[in-house]
Enzyme design. Structure first.
Site, PDB file in Angstrom:
ATOM      1  N   CYS A   7       0.814  -1.223   0.000  1.00  0.00           N
ATOM      2  CA  CYS A   7       0.000   0.000   0.000  1.00  0.00           C
ATOM      3  C   CYS A   7       0.841   1.264   0.000  1.00  0.00           C
ATOM      4  O   CYS A   7       0.310   2.364  -0.135  1.00  0.00           O
ATOM      5  CB  CYS A   7      -0.956  -0.015   1.187  1.00  0.00           C
ATOM      6  SG  CYS A   7      -2.313  -1.189   0.969  1.00  0.00           S
TER       7      CYS A   7
ATOM      8  N   LYS B 149       0.413   3.501  -3.092  1.00  0.00           N
ATOM      9  CA  LYS B 149      -0.734   4.370  -3.339  1.00  0.00           C
ATOM     10  C   LYS B 149      -0.278   5.738  -3.822  1.00  0.00           C
ATOM     11  O   LYS B 149       0.800   6.213  -3.461  1.00  0.00           O
ATOM     12  CB  LYS B 149      -1.547   4.553  -2.048  1.00  0.00           C
ATOM     13  CG  LYS B 149      -2.502   3.420  -1.734  1.00  0.00           C
ATOM     14  CD  LYS B 149      -3.404   3.806  -0.571  1.00  0.00           C
ATOM     15  CE  LYS B 149      -4.509   2.803  -0.350  1.00  0.00           C
ATOM     16  NZ  LYS B 149      -5.434   3.212   0.730  1.00  0.00           N
TER      17      LYS B 149
ATOM     18  N   ALA C  50     -14.537   9.126   0.628  1.00  0.00           N
ATOM     19  CA  ALA C  50     -13.292   8.348   0.698  1.00  0.00           C
ATOM     20  C   ALA C  50     -13.467   7.092   1.536  1.00  0.00           C
ATOM     21  O   ALA C  50     -12.586   6.705   2.300  1.00  0.00           O
ATOM     22  CB  ALA C  50     -12.154   9.205   1.253  1.00  0.00           C
ATOM     23  N   ASP C  51     -14.624   6.452   1.384  1.00  0.00           N
ATOM     24  CA  ASP C  51     -14.885   5.239   2.159  1.00  0.00           C
ATOM     25  C   ASP C  51     -14.162   4.051   1.546  1.00  0.00           C
ATOM     26  O   ASP C  51     -13.529   4.160   0.486  1.00  0.00           O
ATOM     27  CB  ASP C  51     -16.394   4.981   2.256  1.00  0.00           C
ATOM     28  CG  ASP C  51     -16.807   4.573   3.656  1.00  0.00           C
ATOM     29  OD1 ASP C  51     -16.087   3.767   4.278  1.00  0.00           O
ATOM     30  OD2 ASP C  51     -17.832   5.069   4.141  1.00  0.00           O
TER      31      ASP C  51
ATOM     32  N   HIS D 168      -8.584 -11.032 -14.611  1.00  0.00           N
ATOM     33  CA  HIS D 168      -8.006 -10.475 -15.833  1.00  0.00           C
ATOM     34  C   HIS D 168      -6.507 -10.323 -15.627  1.00  0.00           C
ATOM     35  O   HIS D 168      -6.043 -10.013 -14.526  1.00  0.00           O
ATOM     36  CB  HIS D 168      -8.637  -9.117 -16.157  1.00  0.00           C
ATOM     37  CG  HIS D 168      -8.208  -8.561 -17.480  1.00  0.00           C
ATOM     38  ND1 HIS D 168      -8.510  -9.170 -18.679  1.00  0.00           N
ATOM     39  CD2 HIS D 168      -7.490  -7.445 -17.798  1.00  0.00           C
ATOM     40  CE1 HIS D 168      -8.008  -8.462 -19.674  1.00  0.00           C
ATOM     41  NE2 HIS D 168      -7.383  -7.409 -19.163  1.00  0.00           N
ATOM     42  N   SER D 169      -5.729 -10.551 -16.701  1.00  0.00           N
ATOM     43  CA  SER D 169      -4.269 -10.443 -16.611  1.00  0.00           C
ATOM     44  C   SER D 169      -3.729  -9.678 -17.810  1.00  0.00           C
ATOM     45  O   SER D 169      -4.279  -9.750 -18.908  1.00  0.00           O
ATOM     46  CB  SER D 169      -3.637 -11.837 -16.554  1.00  0.00           C
ATOM     47  OG  SER D 169      -3.965 -12.588 -17.721  1.00  0.00           O
TER      48      SER D 169
ATOM     49  N   ASP E 186     -10.454   0.733   7.409  1.00  0.00           N
ATOM     50  CA  ASP E 186      -9.196   0.009   7.604  1.00  0.00           C
ATOM     51  C   ASP E 186      -8.024   0.946   7.356  1.00  0.00           C
ATOM     52  O   ASP E 186      -8.084   1.872   6.548  1.00  0.00           O
ATOM     53  CB  ASP E 186      -9.119  -1.278   6.774  1.00  0.00           C
ATOM     54  CG  ASP E 186      -9.137  -1.042   5.274  1.00  0.00           C
ATOM     55  OD1 ASP E 186      -9.534   0.045   4.836  1.00  0.00           O
ATOM     56  OD2 ASP E 186      -8.756  -1.972   4.545  1.00  0.00           O
TER      57      ASP E 186
END
Length: 349
Positions: free
Chosen positions: A17, A20, A49-50, A140-141, A227
């Protein structure tokens, strides 16, 4: 694909993360986008921004939809898959829901990474989905310059169990369910400086599903949840403050830390994302006088698959914390409270 062994983290400019977008850049981008629109059944969109979108069905059930993916923060491919899957599923739990299925999102640098390595990433993700009791029903790739893996996840919840980050109430107590320090551990991993027991602790916390969120949502004394991920405790605390129009107060000395987090932060194992986070929202945070940089870095430390920040009735906070610990989150702690005042965040202690 080439079978030449390559460190996964060497193929990525960042990891987890911590990849980001800078929160200030993200807010600017979203500010220029239309809100989700006047859809009567859309209970939660992009306006606060949930953690996930929520759509109401006819029978009182709500669909919860989210997606999350990132580049590697560890070199073990199965661990990478497990951590990414746990992190993606977390958003459903943070909304008070239970996941029902997932779709895989995969980007790999073809020719630079072994086929067997990619297969292990997928197996790791599938193992966490099996633990959560859901299938990976598709995906998906694509061929990408850096390895990317994650999930799109669908969950459900009764309408009365949906928990937004905007529903905190003045007087609430704040509980954090996991220890802070994933970012500084990631920085140490990147420099091959984290001992084996530290790595085991890192994997244990980042692969611990936040399933307690679905149970907490059944409690009317739990008012709001989110979170804690890439923007750190302060950044996600600010999202809760902005959403509710209240002030979040964090007791720095009460924030639970992973065992080596303080020592690593003092030694300078800090991610670039921690600096970006503070630059983006530090003006909205009041720190105590002479607050040391290493402590601030821990509060802005990007958490990959971090814990839940729970806003609940103060009179029931200790009982709720104890219930969270009993459910398998031993570091769960009361870390602050909500008070009236203009939206913002103050750090004490």
């Amino acid at each position: 694909m080439s079978a030449e062994p390559t460190r996964l983290t060497s193929l990525a400019h960042g990891g987890g993360c911590g990849c980001k977008l800078d929160p200030a850049i993200l807010r600017g981008l979203l500010a220029n986008q239309p809100v989700a629109g006047p859809f009567e059944r859309l209970l939660v969109g992009n306006e606060t921004a949930d953690d996930a979108a929520v759509w109401a069905l006819d029978d009182g059930t709500c669909l919860i939809a989210t997606t999350d993916f990132f580049t590697p923060m560890v070199d073990d491919p199965r661990d990478f898959g497990r951590i990414a899957a746990t992190n993606a599923i977390s958003d459903v739990y943070a909304m008070g829901g239970r996941p029902i299925l997932a779709l895989a999102i995969l980007g790999m640098p073809v020719g630079r990474i072994a086929f067997e390595t990619v297969a292990e990433i997928l197996k790791g993700g599938a193992s966490i989905c099996a633990e959560a009791g859901i299938p990976i029903a598709g995906g998906h790739s694509i061929d990408t310059p850096e390895p990317i893996y994650g999930l799109a996840v669908i969950g459900t919840a009764g309408r009365d169990r949906v928990r937004r980050n905007s529903d905190a109430r003045a007087g609430d107590t704040l509980i954090l369910t996991k220890g802070i320090g994933v970012g500084v551990y990631s920085a140490a991993i990147k420099r091959e400086a984290l001992p084996e027991d530290g790595y085991a602790e890192f994997v244990a916390t980042t692969t611990l599903l936040n399933r307690v969120g679905a149970d907490l949502a059944a409690d009317a004394d739990v008012h709001a949840m989110t979170d804690v991920t890439g923007f750190g405790l302060l950044g996600h605390g600010l999202e809760l403050a902005r959403g509710s129009g209240l002030r979040v107060v964090i007791e720095a000395g009460a924030v639970p830390l992973l065992a080596r987090a303080e020592a690593l932060a003092r030694e300078g194992y800090v991610t670039g994302a921690s600096h970006r986070n503070w630059a983006a929202f530090g003006a909205e945070v009041r720190l105590p006088a002479e607050f040391p940089d290493w402590r601030r870095h821990l509060l802005t430390d990007p958490q990959t698959s971090g814990g839940l920040l729970v806003s609940c009735a103060a009179a029931k906070a200790e009982a709720i914390r104890d219930r969270i610990r009993t459910a398998g989150y031993p570091l769960a702690a009361i870390v602050g409270h909500i008070e009236d005042g203009p939206a913002g965040l103050r750090v004490e202690g």
